[in-house]
Design a protein around this motif. Structure first.
Motif, PDB file in Angstrom:
ATOM      1  N   GLY A 323     -51.556  34.262  -5.625  1.00  0.00           N
ATOM      2  CA  GLY A 323     -51.334  35.593  -5.068  1.00  0.00           C
ATOM      3  C   GLY A 323     -52.448  36.047  -4.155  1.00  0.00           C
ATOM      4  O   GLY A 323     -52.199  36.594  -3.081  1.00  0.00           O
ATOM      5  N   LYS A 326     -52.937  31.481  -0.882  1.00  0.00           N
ATOM      6  CA  LYS A 326     -51.757  30.619  -0.946  1.00  0.00           C
ATOM      7  C   LYS A 326     -52.097  29.337  -1.696  1.00  0.00           C
ATOM      8  O   LYS A 326     -53.181  28.773  -1.539  1.00  0.00           O
ATOM      9  N   ILE A 506     -37.641  37.012   0.066  1.00  0.00           N
ATOM     10  CA  ILE A 506     -39.064  36.897  -0.292  1.00  0.00           C
ATOM     11  C   ILE A 506     -39.768  38.230  -0.073  1.00  0.00           C
ATOM     12  O   ILE A 506     -40.522  38.706  -0.929  1.00  0.00           O
ATOM     13  N   LYS A 507     -39.529  38.835   1.083  1.00  0.00           N
ATOM     14  CA  LYS A 507     -40.157  40.121   1.378  1.00  0.00           C
ATOM     15  C   LYS A 507     -39.759  41.184   0.355  1.00  0.00           C
ATOM     16  O   LYS A 507     -40.595  41.990  -0.099  1.00  0.00           O
ATOM     17  N   LYS A 510     -41.392  40.597  -3.167  1.00  0.00           N
ATOM     18  CA  LYS A 510     -42.823  40.953  -3.204  1.00  0.00           C
ATOM     19  C   LYS A 510     -43.035  42.426  -3.550  1.00  0.00           C
ATOM     20  O   LYS A 510     -44.073  42.792  -4.102  1.00  0.00           O
ATOM     21  N   THR A 511     -42.064  43.272  -3.257  1.00  0.00           N
ATOM     22  CA  THR A 511     -42.199  44.695  -3.589  1.00  0.00           C
ATOM     23  C   THR A 511     -42.133  44.930  -5.099  1.00  0.00           C
ATOM     24  O   THR A 511     -42.493  46.013  -5.576  1.00  0.00           O
ATOM     25  N   CYS A 515     -45.400  37.217  -7.903  1.00  0.00           N
ATOM     26  CA  CYS A 515     -45.670  36.156  -6.939  1.00  0.00           C
ATOM     27  C   CYS A 515     -44.395  35.369  -6.652  1.00  0.00           C
ATOM     28  O   CYS A 515     -43.461  35.334  -7.459  1.00  0.00           O
ATOM     29  N   THR A 516     -44.378  34.718  -5.496  1.00  0.00           N
ATOM     30  CA  THR A 516     -43.187  33.998  -5.065  1.00  0.00           C
ATOM     31  C   THR A 516     -43.476  32.511  -4.871  1.00  0.00           C
ATOM     32  O   THR A 516     -44.572  32.118  -4.461  1.00  0.00           O
ATOM     33  N   GLY A 545     -44.612  36.430   2.809  1.00  0.00           N
ATOM     34  CA  GLY A 545     -45.166  36.735   1.492  1.00  0.00           C
ATOM     35  C   GLY A 545     -45.058  35.618   0.477  1.00  0.00           C
ATOM     36  O   GLY A 545     -45.347  35.826  -0.710  1.00  0.00           O
ATOM     37  N   ASP A 547     -46.144  32.851  -1.836  1.00  0.00           N
ATOM     38  CA  ASP A 547     -47.462  32.604  -2.418  1.00  0.00           C
ATOM     39  C   ASP A 547     -47.712  31.127  -2.726  1.00  0.00           C
ATOM     40  O   ASP A 547     -48.844  30.660  -2.594  1.00  0.00           O
TER      41      ASP A 547
END
Length: 803
Positions: A323, A326, A506-507, A510-511, A515-516, A545, A547
């Protein structure tokens, strides 16, 4: 007692941790020595033979103001007691009775009994012979008995190996519902024996589900303070501390410690002011130390702490935080589309799998995916074997990957650290199967945005599945920091309109504050020049975003894109990593093959390949040339890195074991040609009364690999046996080991008898020793670690480091 007070204590101990400062007792061994325990005598025998003394020691600590007394069971496991006259059952029963009788005599209900679980005294696999399953069984025996006879909590203490701690913690969790306190011991290098730092220890212990964590033994309170500050910075779990009363020394034939109760308590109050909520003492501390500490701290309450939340995975000694930067998850240990890996799995060719792991690490992977799913093999059995093998060689965290929950559970159970489970999805049956496993074993979980209806076409629907997974995880007690989401990508060749939906998802994910993760290779399936598509897609995803991409770290185009992104995104500060990787590599083709020269194989610890290479070299080189030109340089290289703290004990041992195998091949040739080098003999022994031989065994391995013949007399060795062996073999160097303060006096007596009767030099080592102490007991040398022992041996034999 258990019937009268047990329920009150059981139900309130956890609440008290957050309401008041709790006080443990101090050293049991120190007090037993003051009450007649002889050097080398089994402390646990006092529970049965002189129980009144043990009870009175507990009573003295209760009178000093402590809330929790610790049973005299530090060494009460079957490994340590197997050659004694008392069973584990009898020792445990009598120890708990002593503690209960003391509380009854004291007359106050709100006092607690902690059952003491000390280290097993032997190293665990792969460095030692004790398997995880065996360690779990040994600890389970003690826990079951402690439950039978009635205690209030468990204290796992003086542990230097997170793997051993995990075995003990699991034993407690599976045979009791009592609180678990766990303290590890650190050296003066600010790491455990196996190289784990405070971040790794805290992350792993929290994942394992302890109620309290902290540090004990080895260090005095002054030396422990900087470490405790780090622990407090990372730990959301209550923190405890039990320092030694300084370092021991000999005074008129008695082991004494120099930190006074007043000085000890001053250091403790500083730690309490920073956030420590449970304190006590270890070696050298007495009721006076606890009394002074209670007096200063009794009116304080636990200080609230704000601890940063982050997503992290660990190996046995390394933490990877996801996070903030990368991270690359290496995908190559997965048989899908990999013919050679399939063959390796079917043929049990673990060396091939290890090479894949090494290559990915060298190429820049931070985490390794491990998938062994093939219909031709026993997936559970092979997965456990592969995980054990990889974690024994590499210190990268692992992502355990399987479609079967039973395989996932078997693997995460024996995993040494905090892994990532791949995977769970939005189906109710999936979450019901996977989340209990993740919670029990402390694993992070990768959630896939698919459910009973498959993979949604739109980002909004994938987002809803991610929310569902996070919410369901919370219902199982899993924090969202331990949930990572894969928004899933499909091939651009068949689902081109959905590629950017993945980026959009993904975006959105992230909200949610998680972590992605994303597997990249699907996006280019069925299209030419896949590397270009993968690299561009990676850059877009990272900017959105992402990770932790799952990718092939051996693919240069992808790695180039990854490292370039980190420079442009201001993650690679000063472009340091980028420059290091690419400087001087212009117009060169990067090789993704392991170095196969003998030195490199020995450094990596690849035993099978090292032996084959040695046999190959013998066709054109003399054995002594191989030793001097290949083996000794490898050992020196590893030793140098060990001294610089660039690698740690596990890597040192693995390299040494590979070297030992090569030496065995060379010895056969030397023997057959009658030109074997004259023997240089060294005696190693753990002194009388001490049944710990971890340090001695490490020293033995390394000395053997520098060409010395080791006469290993074992542990708990009588003084006469050591002297007789030294005389019989005309020994020039004797190495003595002791872990416990109660047996250092035996070491001193052994040295005295050796010097009286033999013409030899003596080196000493062990957790309770230092340079000053070694001089006090008249040792010739102090070896702080195994590498020091090699240098001492070379000095005694007037060598310059060559064979």
């Amino acid at each position: 007692f258990g019937c009268i007070f047990g329920d009150y204590m059981k139900n309130n101990i956890k609440d008290l941790i957050n309401k008041k400062i709790l006080f443990f007792d101090g050293a049991m061994g120190t007090m037993l020595q003051e009450n007649g325990l002889l050097a080398g005598e089994l402390p646990e025998s006092f529970n049965i033979e002189r129980s009144e003394i043990v009870k009175n020691i507990h009573l003295e600590y209760l009178k000093s103001g402590c809330d929790i007394i610790t049973t005299n069971t530090f060494g009460a496991n079957s490994l340590k007691l197997k050659h004694g006259k008392y069973s584990v059952d009898s020792v445990v029963e009598s120890a708990i009775k002593c503690a209960k009788d003391a509380i009854l005599d004291y007359g106050e209900e709100d006092r607690f009994i902690a059952f003491d679980l000390g280290p097993l005294g032997q190293m665990m696999e792969p460095m030692g012979l004790v398997s995880f399953e065996e360690a779990y069984t040994l600890y389970s025996e003690q826990v079951i008995l402690a439950e039978k006879y009635g205690v209030d909590l468990f204290l796992i203490e003086t542990t230097s190996d997170l793997y051993e701690a995990k075995a003990a913690i699991l034993a407690c969790k599976e045979h009791s519902d009592k609180p678990i306190f766990c303290t590890l011991t650190f050296g003066d290098d600010d790491k455990t024996l196996l190289g784990a730092d405070t971040l790794t220890v805290v992350t792993a212990l929290e994942a394992f589900g302890v109620d309290v964590l902290g540090l004990n033994c080895s260090l005095g309170p002054k030396e422990m303070k900087p470490l405790i500050e780090e622990v407090l910075r990372y730990s959301s779990t209550p923190v405890m501390v039990q320092p030694n009363a300084g370092l021991p020394r000999i005074d008129h034939g008695k082991t004494v410690f120099d930190i006074s109760p007043e000085e000890f308590s001053e250091h403790i109050i500083e730690m309490v002011e920073k956030g420590v909520s449970i304190c006590g003492g270890c070696c050298g501390t007495t009721p006076d130390h606890i009394r002074a500490t209670v007096h200063k701290c009794k009116d304080m309450i636990p200080k609230p702490r704000r601890v940063e939340s982050f997503t992290a995975l660990t190996s046995f000694n390394q933490t990877v935080i996801i996070g903030k930067n990368k991270r690359i998850i290496g995908e190559r240990i997965n048989p899908t589309g990999k013919k050679k890996l399939k063959e390796a799995l079917i043929n049990d060719d673990l060396d091939y799998i290890l090479k894949e792991a090494f290559l990915q690490k060298d190429a820049g992977a931070h985490i390794l995916d491990v998938n062994v799913g093939l219909p031709e093999i026993d997936e559970k059995k092979v997965m456990v074997k592969v995980v054990k093998e990889i974690q024994g060689f590499l210190n990268l965290p692992l992502q355990i990957d399987s479609a079967r929950s039973d395989v996932l559970e078997a693997a995460v159970r024996i995993y040494n650290g905090k892994p990532l489970i791949n995977s769970v999805n939005g189906k109710e049956e999936s979450m019901k199967a996977i989340f209990p496993i993740a919670k029990k074993y402390g694993a992070a979980v990768l959630g896939l945005t698919l459910d009973e209806n498959g993979i949604p076409k739109k980002a909004e629907d994938r987002f809803k599945i991610a929310q569902k997974i996070i919410n369901k995880a919370a219902a199982y007690g899993i924090d969202k920091k331990d949930i990572l989401i894969d928004a899933l990508c499909l091939s651009a060749s068949s689902n081109q309109e959905e590629v950017m939906e993945t980026i959009k998802a993904i975006k959105m994910v992230k909200t949610l504050g998680v972590c992605t993760v994303l597997g990249l290779s699907n996006v280019s399936f069925g299209l030419p020049k896949r590397e270009s598509l993968n690299s561009v897609f990676l850059s877009i995803a990272l900017n959105a975003g992402l990770d932790a991409p799952i990718l092939n770290p051996l693919n240069e185009d992808i790695i180039d894109a990854f490292m370039a992104y980190r420079v442009l995104a201001d993650e690679d500060i000063g472009s340091t990593e980028y420059i290091k990787k690419f400087k001087g590599q212009a117009n060169q083709i990067m090789s993704h093959e392991l170095n196969t020269d003998l030195k490199s194989l020995l450094i990596s610890g690849l035993r099978k390949d090292a032996v084959l290479k040695t046999k190959e070299l013998l066709k054109n080189k003399q054995p002594l040339d191989i030793i001097n030109e290949d083996i000794i340089p490898a050992l020196n290289f590893v030793g140098d890195r060990f001294e610089k703290k660039e690698l740690f004990l596990p890597e040192l041992i693995l390299s040494a074991e590979a070297t030992k195998d090569c030496f065995n091949v060379l010895k056969e040739v030397l023997r057959s040609e009658n030109i074997e080098k004259s023997s240089k003999k060294i005696i190693l022994a753990t002194v009388k009364g001490d049944i710990h031989d971890i340090g001695k065994n490490i020293v033995k391995i390394l000395l053997e690999n520098y060409g010395y013949e080791i006469i290993d007399l074992g542990k708990d060795v009588p003084i006469d046996t050591i002297v007789e062996s030294a005389l019989k073999d005309d020994i020039k160097l004797v190495g003595l080991s002791a872990l416990m303060t109660t047996t250092v006096l035996n070491m001193e007596e052994t040295i005295r008898e050796l010097k009286k009767n033999c013409n030899c030099k003596i080196m000493v080592g062990g957790a309770v020793l230092n340079e000053k102490y070694a001089k006090m007991i008249d040792a010739d040398f102090y070896g702080k670690d195994a590498l020091d022992a090699v240098k001492i041996a070379q000095k005694v034999y007037n060598e310059n480091g060559a064979y």
